[in-house]
Design a protein around this motif. Structure first.
Motif: not given
Length: 1015
Positions: A522, A526, A922, A924, A989-990, A992, A1011, A1013, A1015
């Motif tokens: 990621e 990014h 997006d 948590d 990191p995530a 989906t 998504r 998240a 982290q």
């Protein structure tokens, strides 16, 4: 003048030119091998043209350019360096150009040709030269029987003129294979209506010419003069009267399209200037060619008068150019009303020299040179103008921003300004693939200065190493690089072109896929500003496309197929993605056609390719599995089921390890001779035993009719080269399987095969041969337990010598001419074709089909990457108007250049919200299931009915109530680990999530992914 004609061209190096040969063909390549080319002017466009022509393999290329190298030349002429400043451009670049192809003589001439010396060249190309010199060269070339081309680029504008004289004949207009088709019927009347079988459309157009073969009952049609076609439907066409041709049509027959050539008469440059004929390159700019025809003449007049080009963004100079243009416009045969806005931009950009525009025009002009040399493909008639004004930055430019900085980028800054150039330098771009397109892309980026700034970077990945066949079009590589990693070699080459890239390129050797997401993670995605694909397979493209959508990164996509190419730009929140549409799947050949009823050479080649896999790869691999695992491997086969498949595998192991285990080369020859008898005699005899030549169907129709050809068994004859070729190649690959040294001497093999005893054929009365795949599926062989157990008992007798025993599987490799692979497939295919009276194919065509080779030529690659980089300018500028972007479609053989606006991302709705593939939720990762359900219900009016992650079902409305209640207080990570019974990877990191939801009305609706998240 150093160039001299030779009486003969060298033999074609097929290992070097293999991909190009499938574009041009042997005859065109031979004609090119006699051709000498003179290029006058070696600026950025000149060196592009020279590079492409040298890679293509003409006899010689002569270079003329006495202009001393300047610093600004380094921004577009990729074979010049700081050390060359002050040296004549042609002399400075000659050695590096000569390294591209050892078969092409590259020389520098120090004087322009005169009427006598110009006869030494077949094609004369003027690049960026004054109009007066163009006129002089064109007149001398026409008088000498040579072809003439003139081309130039000015910023985001370019021009090309072609004059191949009078009576220029094109042998093949489009390079496509002639169409063929199987005939179902022909009427005996004045129209002569031909109907083809409804398996494949005939594909013909009215006016095409066709001939006929193997027609029964209307024999006068066979091999007669070509007939002109009038298309009546996808499966019907008429050919005129079919009376008095030997009676009524009975059965059989094929039509074959006859490729008719065409003769062109070109006007000389002086005449064409006043009455031009244009090839339109962009139909959305239909009026541009006439405007730019006047504008480029005005630019030449300005330069002749002022001894300089108009200054960037200088209004006075632009006004003077407009005055000249208006005067010229009125003198045209068809007077033109000057577009002042357009020609003002031409004046502003006249001092610009852009690598992408040179790449585009360099590919186009080089292909025209090859047409002139070979007579292959339609030439440009006679003018082509192209511009990409949409690539200009949206912010207004000033004269001060476009002033030279005494740097290699001055001519790019003249067009885009210093502020945009700084943005380009600080871009972080990811190039996926370092093959043909990748090499051209990196060259353009290096010249543009992409990624050279303090915050800029280029990332490259390619897992492949360099092969000899790559050198013909992947121009960054040299013979010394064969075996090296493509990504590393390409990075090193472009760093030499622009030392500012030192330390700015990160090289990877991994494919981009699910298994490398820890490398391309990621943080990697990014950090990127954009991604450019240079891939050769659809699955890899789709994966990169998916990642670009997920991380909302722009993607530039392109591909080539011979003279054809396409480009696609994918812009977040604006366009559809690459995966939004796809080509139809490739049509497969029915198995029963391959096994028993082939009627085309493509069928026999595929059969031979499959036979190779079974005999030399899968057979050896299965034997090795048995040798390593013993009885447990056989037991696993029994558990898998499959009946005839189990037996086939075990029979293969038995043949490799018991009945035909090879100890000497003589054993391999004996085995090959038995295979010949089995494939080309016994199997055919069995087929004819089941279905005699006079067999009829249940309806009384002849069984051997239509697509079914009655075969003929072959009688082995060692004096027949085709028969012996099969033995030589099959025996040598078999020897490789068993680690036995090769014997390449055909005479030795012939002596060995003479002593091989071949059992007489006995037909089997209990063999059923399926007529089609549906029948085969219906009658799938049940498992024969007795036979399987008998084979297991026999295989348990295999003795393994001390130290073990391993066969060497032969993995099919098309580009190694010493490994017998293509030679075996060619021989096997042609023997089977002989069985069925199908015209055989040479090794070249067989390699193309069996190896599934993608035809490729450097000209198309250069042009396509130029178009991609013109779109890259737009992406870096951040354009938000979809009309500014263009997807490109080109076919240099026609020639055709067309553009379309990208398709806008489809919109979907839930409740009152509109979304596209670029949207997602997006959230948590600490949210519990209950909190997640409540969030979507309260914030979006959505009831989640199902939820999954990586194909793991985390929640559904039909779950038992107790299980649902247990999960309501758990986070999605906890639920995922509980259901999948494995922990998530550390540092992930995530997550989906894919959702199924009902809207406020209770209707099922599509919604974006989620998504979470972590982290």
């Amino acid at each position: 003048m150093e160039v001299e004609r030779r009486s003969s061209a060298p033999a074609i190096d097929e290992s070097l030119y293999s991909r190009q040969l499938y574009v041009l063909g042997h005859e065109a390549m031979k004609r090119m091998g006699f051709s000498n080319v003179l290029i006058v002017g070696l600026d950025g466009l000149g060196v592009e043209i020279a590079k492409n022509v040298i890679l293509a393999g003409v006899k010689s290329v002569s270079l003329y350019d006495m202009k001393p190298t300047e610093v600004a030349d380094l921004g577009s002429q990729f074979y010049l360096s700081d050390a060359d400043i002050g040296q004549p451009r042609a002399q400075a670049a000659r050695e590096r150009l000569a390294e591209l192809n050892a078969y092409v003589s590259v020389a520098v001439v120090t004087e322009l040709p005169d009427a006598a010396s110009i006869r030494r060249w077949d094609v004369v190309v003027a690049v960026g030269q004054p109009l007066s010199l163009q006129l002089e060269l064109d007149e001398m070339a026409r008088a000498a029987g040579a072809k003439f081309i003139a081309a130039e680029t000015r910023g985001l504008f370019s021009s090309c003129f072609v004059d191949f004289g009078e009576g220029f004949h094109v042998h093949d207009q489009d390079g496509e294979e002639p169409l063929t088709g199987l005939i179902a019927s022909i009427t005996e009347d004045d129209d002569g209506c031909v109907t083809t079988f409804e398996e494949t459309r005939h594909g013909l157009e009215t006016g095409d010419l066709v001939t006929f073969v193997e027609v029964q009952g209307m024999t006068g049609l066979n091999n007669s003069e070509p007939r002109k076609v009038t298309v009546k439907g996808p499966y019907t066409f008429t050919i005129g009267s079919t009376k008095n041709l030997g009676g009524a049509y009975k059965t059989g027959g094929y039509f074959r399209q006859v490729k008719a050539g065409k003769t062109f008469d070109f006007k000389p440059l002086r005449q064409s200037l006043m009455a031009p004929e244009f090839l339109v390159s962009d139909f959305s700019k239909f009026d541009r060619p006439a405007q730019l025809h006047v504008g480029f003449q005005a630019l030449n007049a300005y330069q002749q008068t002022k001894q300089a080009l108009p200054r960037p963004q200088n209004a006075d100079d632009a006004e003077e150019l407009l005055r000249l243009a208006k005067d010229i416009a009125q003198r045209q045969t068809d007077p033109v009303v000057v577009d002042e806005k357009l020609l003002t931009q031409l004046a502003y950009q006249a001092r610009g020299d852009l690598p992408p525009m040179n790449a585009f025009m360099g590919g186009l002009v080089a292909q025209e040179i090859l047409k002139a040399c070979s007579g292959k493909f339609n030439p440009i008639v006679q003018w082509l103008y192209f511009d990409s004004l949409e690539s200009l930055p949206a912010a207004p430019l000033t004269e001060a921003d476009c002033q030279p900085r005494h740097s290699r980028y001055d001519r790019q800054i003249a067009v885009f300004g210093a502020a945009f150039h700084a943005k380009l330098q600080n871009t972080k771009e990811f190039l996926v693939g370092a093959g043909a397109i990748g090499c051209e892309m990196l060259k353009n980026w290096a010249l543009m200065g992409l990624g050279t700034g303090e915050h800029g970077a280029i990332f490259i990945t390619d897992m492949d190493t360099i092969e000899k066949s790559n050198l013909n079009r992947q121009f960054l590589f040299r013979p010394k690089d064969v075996g090296a990693l493509k990504s590393a070699a390409a990075a090193a080459a472009v760093t030499v072109m622009n030392p500012a890239l030192t330390g700015k390129i990160t090289v990877h050797a991994e494919r981009v896929g699910a298994d490398t997401e820890t490398i391309f993670d990621e943080s990697f995605w990014h950090a990127l500003d954009g991604v450019t694909n240079a891939l050769d397979n659809v699955e890899a493209r789709k994966y990169v496309d998916w990642r670009c959508v997920y991380f909302r990164k722009p993607l530039l996509e392109s591909g080539t197929l011979g003279t054809k190419g396409n480009t696609q730009v994918v812009v977040p929140h604006l366009t559809e993605s690459y995966s939004s549409s796809s080509d139809p799947p490739e049509k497969s050949i029915p198995i029963c056609t391959l096994k028993n009823f082939p009627n085309a050479i493509e069928h026999t080649i595929q059969w031979a390719r499959d036979t190779f896999e079974g005999l030399f790869l899968q057979g050896a691999e299965n034997a090795n599995l048995f040798l390593s695992q013993g009885r447990s491997y056989l037991d696993s086969l029994v558990k898998q089921g499959g009946g005839s498949t189990q037996i086939e595998i075990m029979e293969g192991i038995k043949a490799n390890l018991l009945t035909h285990r090879a100890h000497t080369f003589e054993d391999c020859v004996a085995w090959a001779r038995l295979r010949f008898e089995e494939y080309f005699a016994n199997q055919i005899k069995q087929l004819l035993y089941n279905f005699p030549p006079d067999a009829v169907t249940s309806t009384g129709a002849a069984f051997w009719s239509g697509p079914k050809r009655a075969p003929t068994p072959l009688q082995f004859d060692a004096s027949n080269p085709l028969h012996l070729d099969f033995i030589v190649n099959a025996a040598n690959i078999r020897a490789y399987n068993f680690g036995i040294p090769a014997v390449r001497d055909a005479a030795q093999v012939a002596a060995m095969v003479a002593s091989v005893a071949v059992p007489a054929f006995q037909p089997k009365t209990n063999v059923k041969i399926h007529v089609n795949d549906a029948e085969a599926a219906k009658d799938a062989d049940p498992s024969d337990d007795d036979r399987i157990h008998g084979l297991i008992s026999e295989l348990e007798k295999v003795s393994v010598p001390p130290g073990g025993y391993t066969l060497h599987p032969a993995k099919f490799e098309k580009d190694d001419d010493t490994n017998f692979h293509i030679d075996f497939v060619t021989a096997a295919s042609n023997l089977r074709a002989s069985n069925y009276a199908i015209a055989v194919a040479d090794r070249h065509k067989t390699k193309f089909i069996a190896g599934k080779i993608i035809p490729a030529i450097a000209t198309t690659t250069a042009l396509v990457t130029g178009l991609v980089c013109l779109e890259l300018y737009k992406i870096i500028d951040g354009k938000k108007d979809i009309e500014a972007y263009k997807n490109g479609f080109i076919n240099l053989s026609l020639p055709l250049i067309a553009f379309s606006e990208p398709i806008r991302a489809p919109e979907y709705k839930y409740n009152d919200k509109t979304w596209t593939l670029w949207d997602r939720f997006d959230l948590d990762g600490d949210l519990t299931l209950q909190a997640l359900l409540d969030h979507f219900q309260n914030e979006h009016g959505l009831e989640i009915t199902m939820m999954s992650c990586n194909a793991v079902l985390l929640y559904s409305f039909f779950m038992p109530i107790k299980k649902r209640k247990e999960r309501l207080g758990m986070t999605m990570v906890q639920i995922y680990e509980q259901v999948s019974k494995k922990p998530l990877p550390a540092g992930l990191p995530a997550l989906t999530l894919e959702l199924c939801c009902n809207d406020r009305t209770g209707e099922d609706v599509e919604v974006p992914s989620v998504r979470l998240a972590l982290q």
